[in-house]
Design a protein around this motif. Structure first.
Motif: not given
Length: 69
Positions: A49-64
């Motif tokens: 979104g233009n104004f309400d982005r959450s930032g990018e969070f990284f995970y080692s697996t899709l299950d995590e």
């Protein structure tokens, strides 16, 4: 529009990552777009979104990622 289970989405993303692609999957929750991006060594999750982005969070697996979202 088809509805996919988490396992189906996980398999599709993993298959694309395994062939060297960088898949971007859009999801809509609470009328907001979210995105999962698959990389060779990790996965990211973010609200778009233009104004309400959450930032990018990284995970080692899709299950995590799934267990933390």
């Amino acid at each position: 529009m088809p509805i996919y289970t988490f396992d189906e989405v996980k398999k599709r993303i993993k298959k694309l990552v395994d062939i060297g692609d960088e898949p971007e999957v859009s999801l809509y929750m609470n009328c907001k777009e979210h995105m999962i991006i698959g990389y060779e060594d990790r996965y990211s999750f973010q609200r778009c979104g233009n104004f309400d982005r959450s930032g990018e969070f990284f995970y080692s697996t899709l299950d995590e990622l799934y267990s933390n979202s």
